[in-house]
Design a protein around this motif. Structure first.
Motif, mmCIF file in Angstrom:
data_model
loop_
_atom_site.group_PDB
_atom_site.id
_atom_site.type_symbol
_atom_site.label_atom_id
_atom_site.label_comp_id
_atom_site.label_asym_id
_atom_site.label_seq_id
_atom_site.Cartn_x
_atom_site.Cartn_y
_atom_site.Cartn_z
ATOM 1 N N GLU A 1 36.098 42.767 28.897
ATOM 2 C CA GLU A 1 36.870 41.172 30.019
ATOM 3 C C GLU A 1 35.596 40.518 30.885
ATOM 4 O O GLU A 1 35.634 39.385 31.113
ATOM 5 C CB GLU A 1 37.985 42.008 30.564
ATOM 6 N N ARG A 2 35.051 41.599 31.934
ATOM 7 C CA ARG A 2 33.829 41.470 32.854
ATOM 8 C C ARG A 2 32.873 40.880 32.119
ATOM 9 O O ARG A 2 32.415 39.267 32.283
ATOM 10 C CB ARG A 2 32.986 42.116 33.440
ATOM 11 N N ARG A 3 32.340 40.574 31.259
ATOM 12 C CA ARG A 3 31.818 39.285 30.180
ATOM 13 C C ARG A 3 32.409 38.169 29.392
ATOM 14 O O ARG A 3 31.276 37.379 29.329
ATOM 15 C CB ARG A 3 30.845 40.526 28.951
ATOM 16 N N SER A 4 33.417 38.363 29.674
ATOM 17 C CA SER A 4 34.527 36.722 29.089
ATOM 18 C C SER A 4 34.116 35.875 30.153
ATOM 19 O O SER A 4 33.540 35.991 31.293
ATOM 20 C CB SER A 4 35.188 37.347 28.850
ATOM 21 N N THR A 5 34.153 34.961 29.208
ATOM 22 C CA THR A 5 34.508 33.301 30.205
ATOM 23 C C THR A 5 35.545 33.113 30.888
ATOM 24 O O THR A 5 36.506 33.152 29.639
ATOM 25 C CB THR A 5 34.201 32.250 29.422
ATOM 26 N N TRP A 6 36.074 32.778 31.881
ATOM 27 C CA TRP A 6 37.507 32.534 32.118
ATOM 28 C C TRP A 6 37.315 30.724 32.937
ATOM 29 O O TRP A 6 35.913 30.987 33.450
ATOM 30 C CB TRP A 6 37.221 33.581 33.767
ATOM 31 N N ALA A 7 38.035 30.501 33.077
ATOM 32 C CA ALA A 7 38.532 28.809 33.821
ATOM 33 C C ALA A 7 38.969 28.782 34.758
ATOM 34 O O ALA A 7 40.472 29.293 34.728
ATOM 35 C CB ALA A 7 38.950 27.839 32.856
ATOM 36 N N PHE A 8 39.141 28.645 35.818
ATOM 37 C CA PHE A 8 40.293 28.399 37.198
ATOM 38 C C PHE A 8 41.130 28.074 36.668
ATOM 39 O O PHE A 8 41.442 26.200 35.437
ATOM 40 C CB PHE A 8 39.743 27.641 38.031
ATOM 41 N N VAL A 9 42.862 28.159 36.607
ATOM 42 C CA VAL A 9 44.155 27.695 36.700
ATOM 43 C C VAL A 9 44.849 26.888 37.703
ATOM 44 O O VAL A 9 45.265 25.863 37.956
ATOM 45 C CB VAL A 9 44.917 28.747 35.263
ATOM 46 N N ALA A 10 45.112 27.872 38.464
ATOM 47 C CA ALA A 10 46.132 27.408 39.343
ATOM 48 C C ALA A 10 45.453 28.873 40.661
ATOM 49 O O ALA A 10 45.010 30.402 39.830
ATOM 50 C CB ALA A 10 47.248 27.725 39.314
ATOM 51 N N HIS A 11 45.724 28.100 41.875
ATOM 52 C CA HIS A 11 45.975 29.026 42.877
ATOM 53 C C HIS A 11 47.581 29.539 43.526
ATOM 54 O O HIS A 11 48.000 27.797 43.357
ATOM 55 C CB HIS A 11 45.120 28.688 44.016
ATOM 56 N N VAL A 12 47.465 30.106 43.551
ATOM 57 C CA VAL A 12 49.757 30.442 44.142
ATOM 58 C C VAL A 12 50.177 31.176 44.757
ATOM 59 O O VAL A 12 49.235 31.655 45.028
ATOM 60 C CB VAL A 12 50.268 30.962 42.615
ATOM 61 N N THR A 13 50.794 30.704 46.266
ATOM 62 C CA THR A 13 51.118 31.489 46.944
ATOM 63 C C THR A 13 52.488 31.313 46.513
ATOM 64 O O THR A 13 53.904 30.504 46.555
ATOM 65 C CB THR A 13 50.967 30.804 48.577
#
Length: 73
Positions: free
Chosen positions: A6-18
């Protein structure tokens, strides 16, 4: 915790939630291996800039303490 794959995977931001009741905060991302997209949530202190972890040790502060983007505008 992320495994090595998973560390080598590509991730895209979706949301910052509080959560307004508890004050807890997290960041939601989508990504993973090609053809196998996943949604994940991380605490802000778990996120580091691209290539800032060498040999499993962070070389920079997490993005919540040292953001790369000026969000004050």
């Amino acid at each position: 915790m992320l495994d090595e794959q998973e560390r080598r995977s590509t991730w895209a931001f979706v949301a910052h939630v509080t959560n307004l009741d508890s004050g807890d905060s997290w960041v939601e991302v989508v990504g993973g291996r090609a053809g196998d997209p996943r949604r994940r949530s991380f605490r802000p202190e778990q996120l580091y800039a691209y290539r800032s972890i060498r040999g499993g040790v962070p070389t920079t502060p997490p993005l919540c303490d040292a953001p790369l983007l000026d969000l004050s505008r």
